[in-house]
Motif scaffolding. Structure first.
Motif, mmCIF file in Angstrom:
data_model
loop_
_atom_site.group_PDB
_atom_site.id
_atom_site.type_symbol
_atom_site.label_atom_id
_atom_site.label_comp_id
_atom_site.label_asym_id
_atom_site.label_seq_id
_atom_site.Cartn_x
_atom_site.Cartn_y
_atom_site.Cartn_z
ATOM 1 N N TYR A 76 0.829 -1.199 0.000
ATOM 2 C CA TYR A 76 0.000 0.000 0.000
ATOM 3 C C TYR A 76 0.866 1.253 0.000
ATOM 4 N N LEU A 77 1.902 1.263 0.827
ATOM 5 C CA LEU A 77 2.775 2.419 0.915
ATOM 6 C C LEU A 77 3.646 2.577 -0.320
ATOM 7 N N LYS A 78 3.928 1.476 -0.990
ATOM 8 C CA LYS A 78 4.770 1.496 -2.192
ATOM 9 C C LYS A 78 4.047 2.155 -3.362
ATOM 10 N N SER A 79 2.741 1.921 -3.443
ATOM 11 C CA SER A 79 1.998 2.460 -4.593
ATOM 12 C C SER A 79 1.472 3.849 -4.379
#
Length: 79
Positions: A76-79
């Motif tokens: 989630y944090l990567k995208s």
């Protein structure tokens, strides 16, 4: 729980979480790291729900749940 058993549970939980969330493994050390951190996250989440985990199978399930939460947050944090 002995350190070796803790690391084995972490490796298994990390591998299972990798299978559930991504479909691949992260290598032995990666699986251990994900599983160990996941065990703390899973223990916290299970505690918030009012449950407790005792025993080998419950520890594996708790660590896998936490590792899945960790991988989900990382994606989630990567995208």
């Amino acid at each position: 729980m002995s350190l070796i058993l803790f690391l084995i549970i972490g490796a298994l939980a990390g591998w299972l979480a990798g299978q559930f969330m991504k479909g691949s493994s992260f290598g032995l050390l990666g699986n251990m790291a994900i599983g160990v951190v996941g065990s703390f996250i899973g223990g916290f989440a299970i505690g918030l729900l009012g449950f407790s985990s005792s025993g080998l199978i419950a520890s594996i399930i708790t660590a896998t749940l936490g590792a899945c939460i960790l991988l989900y947050l990382a994606q989630y944090l990567k995208s």
